[in-house]
Design an enzyme around this catalytic site. Structure first.
Site, PDB file in Angstrom:
ATOM      1  N   THR A 257     -49.318 -49.519 -46.916  1.00  0.00           N
ATOM      2  CA  THR A 257     -49.809 -48.742 -46.314  1.00  0.00           C
ATOM      3  C   THR A 257     -49.010 -47.400 -45.807  1.00  0.00           C
ATOM      4  O   THR A 257     -47.793 -47.680 -45.736  1.00  0.00           O
ATOM      5  CB  THR A 257     -50.472 -49.193 -44.954  1.00  0.00           C
ATOM      6  OG1 THR A 257     -51.499 -50.156 -45.056  1.00  0.00           O
ATOM      7  CG2 THR A 257     -51.036 -48.211 -44.033  1.00  0.00           C
ATOM      8  N   PHE A 259     -47.878 -44.305 -43.506  1.00  0.00           N
ATOM      9  CA  PHE A 259     -47.927 -43.888 -41.995  1.00  0.00           C
ATOM     10  C   PHE A 259     -47.717 -42.628 -41.856  1.00  0.00           C
ATOM     11  O   PHE A 259     -46.559 -42.223 -42.606  1.00  0.00           O
ATOM     12  CB  PHE A 259     -47.221 -44.884 -41.077  1.00  0.00           C
ATOM     13  CG  PHE A 259     -47.768 -46.400 -41.150  1.00  0.00           C
ATOM     14  CD1 PHE A 259     -48.449 -46.791 -40.299  1.00  0.00           C
ATOM     15  CD2 PHE A 259     -47.411 -47.273 -42.283  1.00  0.00           C
ATOM     16  CE1 PHE A 259     -49.207 -47.915 -40.276  1.00  0.00           C
ATOM     17  CE2 PHE A 259     -47.757 -48.480 -42.212  1.00  0.00           C
ATOM     18  CZ  PHE A 259     -48.573 -48.846 -41.239  1.00  0.00           C
TER      19      PHE A 259
END
Length: 357
Positions: A257, A259
């Site tokens: 992921t 960010f």
């Protein structure tokens, strides 16, 4: 063995003593830097400067320590020295134990004040209000794509992206007992449920799946109810006294992921940067092609292109675009001017250093 180890340990002790002197010497110089910054009210945290230091560590590393390990050490050194000036407050999607918290510490180091927030919206509000210096929010997952709520808030906010960080995301299924006996519900963030969908379909197709605000929130709920299992990081499980039923249940073993770090700071060029934009085009044939033509004209590479409905009921879209380079780079600056002229809507979300791989 003791006779052989003793001189080696003495060498290590002597080197540690030298490191201690040098680290405190660096800290005193950092304090002097802080005094100079205070005279001009300059920001404590300079992402471009820290990115340059970390790249330099990798470039000059003779081994045997790995680049990533050395960069982690130096990030913590910079974080501790920065805290001598002032501890930066960082809002993140909480509670404690989320991947967003891990991303915040991976970017800023551990010498910061963490501020857990219940939703991504609250992270933005904290940074907008000045309650936090920065906010860290998930923006994109390698298997499930964009985090739509974050994209919507980036469109609306006055905040600027000043950095990015990407971390591996390994999901574990956890309960109070470490077994699934008596469990009727599996809780997780909607993204985590999607990232583990194939595994869940194979192993627990009959159990209810319940989406909650974050994986750490799922761990907190499971910690209070033996009938609930949580999908979360093992760190979150440890925080809420859960035992692992099965680790690494994400469908993509390389799941990551990305960010975004948001705040009011305008980041200067670091020499290896990225610029994020939001664009919209007039509703006419060939408009998207014409919109993006300035990038090719000025030799600017596009690394990401994501569409998002404008929610106006007319099938119009916003386009989220990442390009290589900083907005102050001559070629990028020329391309942005022409993009702005061609676009029905144009917003620069920020220019910032590329995250370390």
């Amino acid at each position: 063995m003791t006779d052989k180890l003793k001189p080696l340990r003495e060498q290590i002790d002597a080197i540690d003593a030298q490191l201690l002197v040098l680290l405190n010497q660096r800290a005193r110089v950092a304090q002097d830097v802080g005094h100079v910054k205070a005279e001009t009210n300059a920001p404590v945290f300079r992402p471009e400067r820290e990115a340059q230091v970390l790249r330099g560590v990798a470039d000059r590393n003779p081994g045997p320590l790995a680049n990533r390990d050395l960069q982690t050490i130096f990030r913590e050194i910079m974080s501790a020295c920065r805290a001598l000036e002032r501890r930066v407050t960082v809002a993140y999607l909480g509670p404690a134990g989320t991947f967003t918290e891990q991303a915040a510490y991976a970017h800023f180091g551990s010498a910061v004040e963490g501020m857990p927030c219940a939703t991504v919206d609250e992270v933005f509000r904290a940074a907008e209000a000045g309650t936090a210096d920065f906010g860290v929010v998930p923006i994109e997952n390698s298997s499930e794509g964009a985090i739509n709520r974050t994209l919507d808030l980036l469109l609306q906010t006055s905040l600027i992206i000043s950095g990015e960080v990407s971390i591996p995301v390994h999901h574990s299924l956890m309960t109070q007992s470490g077994t699934m006996d008596g469990v009727s519900v599996i809780c997780a963030h909607s993204q985590a449920l999607a990232q583990c969908q194939l595994w869940l379909n194979e192993h627990y197709p009959h159990l209810e799946r319940r989406a909650v605000a974050s994986n750490a929130e799922a761990a907190r709920i499971a910690g209070a109810d033996p009938a609930i299992a949580a999908i979360a990081s093992e760190l979150a499980g440890q925080h809420y006294q859960l035992a692992v039923v099965q680790g690494h249940i994400q469908d993509d073993p390389h799941n990551r992921t990305r960010f975004a770090v948001v705040g009011t700071l305008q980041t200067a060029s670091s020499g290896l940067d990225q610029t994020s934009l939001v664009l919209a085009v007039p509703n006419k044939a060939g408009a998207v092609y014409q919109l993006l033509a300035p990038l090719a004209k000025h030799g600017v590479s596009m690394t990401r292109f994501e569409s998002r409905p404008a929610r106006m009921g007319s099938w119009e879209y916003y386009f989220y675009v990442d390009i290589e380079g900083h907005a102050q780079d001559p070629a990028v600056a020329k391309a942005l001017l022409e993009l702005k002229d061609n676009a029905a809507f144009f917003k620069v979300l920020g220019s910032y250093p590329l995250g370390l791989n």
